[in-house]
Write a protein that holds these residues in place. Structure first.
Motif, PDB file in Angstrom:
ATOM      1  N   GLY A 186     -39.668 -20.134   2.218  1.00  0.00           N
ATOM      2  CA  GLY A 186     -40.293 -18.810   2.626  1.00  0.00           C
ATOM      3  C   GLY A 186     -41.333 -18.432   1.662  1.00  0.00           C
ATOM      4  O   GLY A 186     -41.072 -18.502   0.355  1.00  0.00           O
ATOM      5  N   ALA A 188     -42.711 -15.495  -0.816  1.00  0.00           N
ATOM      6  CA  ALA A 188     -42.557 -14.715  -1.812  1.00  0.00           C
ATOM      7  C   ALA A 188     -42.637 -13.228  -1.516  1.00  0.00           C
ATOM      8  O   ALA A 188     -43.763 -13.105  -0.900  1.00  0.00           O
ATOM      9  N   TYR A 189     -41.991 -12.252  -1.807  1.00  0.00           N
ATOM     10  CA  TYR A 189     -42.093 -11.033  -1.277  1.00  0.00           C
ATOM     11  C   TYR A 189     -43.363 -10.528  -2.153  1.00  0.00           C
ATOM     12  O   TYR A 189     -43.402 -10.660  -3.371  1.00  0.00           O
ATOM     13  N   GLY A 273     -34.361 -16.415   7.729  1.00  0.00           N
ATOM     14  CA  GLY A 273     -35.657 -16.498   6.982  1.00  0.00           C
ATOM     15  C   GLY A 273     -36.926 -15.796   7.744  1.00  0.00           C
ATOM     16  O   GLY A 273     -37.704 -15.231   7.020  1.00  0.00           O
ATOM     17  N   ASP A 277     -38.943 -12.474   6.573  1.00  0.00           N
ATOM     18  CA  ASP A 277     -40.315 -12.114   6.226  1.00  0.00           C
ATOM     19  C   ASP A 277     -40.740 -10.929   6.439  1.00  0.00           C
ATOM     20  O   ASP A 277     -42.015 -10.482   5.848  1.00  0.00           O
ATOM     21  N   GLU A 292     -30.716 -16.120  -0.384  1.00  0.00           N
ATOM     22  CA  GLU A 292     -32.001 -16.342   0.139  1.00  0.00           C
ATOM     23  C   GLU A 292     -32.966 -15.429  -0.155  1.00  0.00           C
ATOM     24  O   GLU A 292     -33.984 -15.554  -0.436  1.00  0.00           O
ATOM     25  N   SER A 293     -32.527 -13.820  -0.326  1.00  0.00           N
ATOM     26  CA  SER A 293     -33.315 -12.774  -0.537  1.00  0.00           C
ATOM     27  C   SER A 293     -33.930 -13.029  -1.833  1.00  0.00           C
ATOM     28  O   SER A 293     -34.964 -12.750  -2.323  1.00  0.00           O
ATOM     29  N   HIS A 295     -34.128 -15.394  -3.796  1.00  0.00           N
ATOM     30  CA  HIS A 295     -34.862 -16.916  -3.787  1.00  0.00           C
ATOM     31  C   HIS A 295     -36.291 -16.165  -3.709  1.00  0.00           C
ATOM     32  O   HIS A 295     -37.238 -16.612  -4.211  1.00  0.00           O
ATOM     33  N   ARG A 296     -36.394 -15.389  -2.923  1.00  0.00           N
ATOM     34  CA  ARG A 296     -37.758 -14.883  -2.207  1.00  0.00           C
ATOM     35  C   ARG A 296     -38.458 -13.646  -2.945  1.00  0.00           C
ATOM     36  O   ARG A 296     -39.267 -13.043  -2.809  1.00  0.00           O
ATOM     37  N   ALA A 349     -35.947 -19.140  -8.054  1.00  0.00           N
ATOM     38  CA  ALA A 349     -37.474 -18.361  -7.639  1.00  0.00           C
ATOM     39  C   ALA A 349     -38.497 -18.707  -8.642  1.00  0.00           C
ATOM     40  O   ALA A 349     -39.540 -18.097  -8.229  1.00  0.00           O
TER      41      ALA A 349
END
Length: 448
Positions: A186, A188-189, A273, A277, A292-293, A295-296, A349
């Motif tokens: 997904g 990245a923030y 995921g 977003d 997961e969070s 990682h993004r 990441a």
């Protein structure tokens, strides 16, 4: 002459719950020999492997909604008993078999497959692993998985721990292969959304008791009231009546009915995921969603309100820099993750995720090309090494001590008829009533 089209590898995945199907199916795509699958399952089914899914019949067999939420398409998908699955593996030919099961299920299948394939000259590469963070029963779970050709470790830290356990009991540790969680990915923030969105990732069994779950829910609702400009979401794993990998005795859906949450608070389901977003702050006790969070690079908090305890699983995040309480969050604190800790947890990441499964693919290609085929499966547990433990594990799946089906083991040759379907649904409903209603009452009575 035009180049010949490469043969699609055939992969079978056996899973016993929604999260294990997600892990198994995504792992199948990631480890398939051939071009890198860093982008995950392709839209064009002809590009990826030919995937056949088998769902092990039980209390946590995924519902159609749960399967749809995972978003991974299989060429075929059917529900089976252990004996039915072993029969299919005896009759069908696959390149790879992914066992996405609880440890005891993996061990039973390894012995059952050892027996089923004893007269075959070739067999699939057998792969297994864990769906997320390994924070309890390390030795027990690992030794139950020993015997697979590849035991996948989701991080460098897990790979080191896994090898230490196997070496420590004198078992072959060459199967341990470092990868990463298959569902990371997904965008990245990149900054705050409008509205700013806080997501609490709930877990079915952490915490277990009503008091602690009510406390967490109240704090989430209070946060929504304190910040009416924010959207506050309670991300749930399952709807009432559905089961997940872990039994949920006190669903948040029922607890929230006793409250009067504000308009900016709501319950959400769906793919994690997709929720991430639009997330600006991910809060959890110890869910894999935190990885997961991270990682993004979404701001991530692991709660300390109920203590940092092995029973909660949040002890795994010691050193992460993400531990904080609701009081700190309400005051505006935002933890900063420790980059070294994050890297050791398989949360790549830094952009190297696309190569995280290379070692597994190379190992599988090597095994598939081995002259003379693969040797028989050789689990650490045998009737000699664990005579008081192994027979019980096999019997739970209707297998004898040598891995053969026991007399009277359920194994249908065709789909169940209408009467059998009704009886099965009634039996499953009775079981769920038992684990969700009767068992908690009995436990509470025992605490008096």
């Amino acid at each position: 002459m035009p180049a010949s089209t490469p043969k699609r590898p055939r992969i079978a995945v056996l899973a016993d719950s929604d999260t294990r199907w997600k892990w198994g199916a995504l792992t199948a795509h990631r480890i398939a020999p051939g071009p890198s699958m860093e982008a995950g399952p392709r839209e064009d089914a002809q590009v990826g492997p030919a995937l056949d899914g088998f769902l092990l019949r039980g209390r946590a067999t995924p519902t159609p909604r749960q399967l749809e939420e995972v978003g991974v398409r299989a060429d075929s998908l059917r529900e089976v008993t252990a004996v039915e699955f072993l029969r299919a593996m005896e009759e069908e030919s696959y390149d790879i078999l992914v066992l996405a099961l609880v440890g005891g299920g993996v061990q039973a299948m390894l012995h059952g497959l050892q027996r089923a394939w004893e007269n075959r000259t070739s067999r699939p590469v057998v792969v297994t692993g864990y769906v997320g963070v390994v924070y309890e029963k390390l030795a027990d779970g690992l030794l139950l998985r020993h015997g697979a050709d590849l035991v996948l470790a989701n991080s460098r830290q897990d790979a080191e721990r896994f090898r230490a356990v196997y070496d420590g009991v004198g078992a072959d540790a060459s199967s341990v292969t470092e990868v990463a969680l298959p569902f990371l990915g997904g965008a990245a923030y990149e900054g705050e959304h409008t509205p700013y969105t806080v997501v609490f990732a709930a877990q079915p069994s952490v915490p277990e008791n009503r008091k602690d779950r009510t406390y967490l829910l109240n704090r989430l609702v209070q946060h929504a009231r304190r910040h009416p400009e924010r959207e506050v979401l309670l991300k749930l794993r399952s709807k009432p009546g559905e089961h997940t990998t872990h039994i949920e005795e006190l669903p948040y859906q029922k607890l929230v009915q006793r409250l009067d949450p504000p308009a900016n608070f709501r319950l959400v389901y769906g793919n994690m995921g997709e929720v991430l977003d639009h997330t600006d702050l991910l809060v959890t006790v110890s869910s894999t969603a935190a990885l997961e969070s991270l990682h993004r690079r979404v701001p991530t908090v692991v709660l300390t309100d109920l203590g940092v305890r092995e029973a909660l699983g949040n002890h795994h995040f010691v050193g992460s820099g993400c531990l904080a309480s609701w009081d700190q969050l309400d005051a505006g604190h935002r933890p900063v993750p420790d980059e070294e800790w994050v890297a050791r947890q398989g949360v790549v990441a830094d952009g190297s995720y696309e190569s995280a499964f290379d070692a597994a693919r190379e190992r599988i290609a090597e095994l598939l090309g081995r002259p003379g085929g693969l040797p028989p499966l050789a689990p650490y547990y045998t009737p000699v090494t664990a005579p008081g433990y192994l027979p019980g594990i096999l019997a739970r799946h209707h297998l004898g001590p040598d891995g053969t089906p026991l007399p009277g083991a359920p194994a249908a040759d065709k789909d169940p008829g209408p009467v059998r379907q009704i009886v099965r649904r009634a039996a499953r409903g009775a079981y769920r009533h038992g684990v969700q209603r009767v068992a908690p009452v009995i436990r509470r009575m025992g605490e008096l």
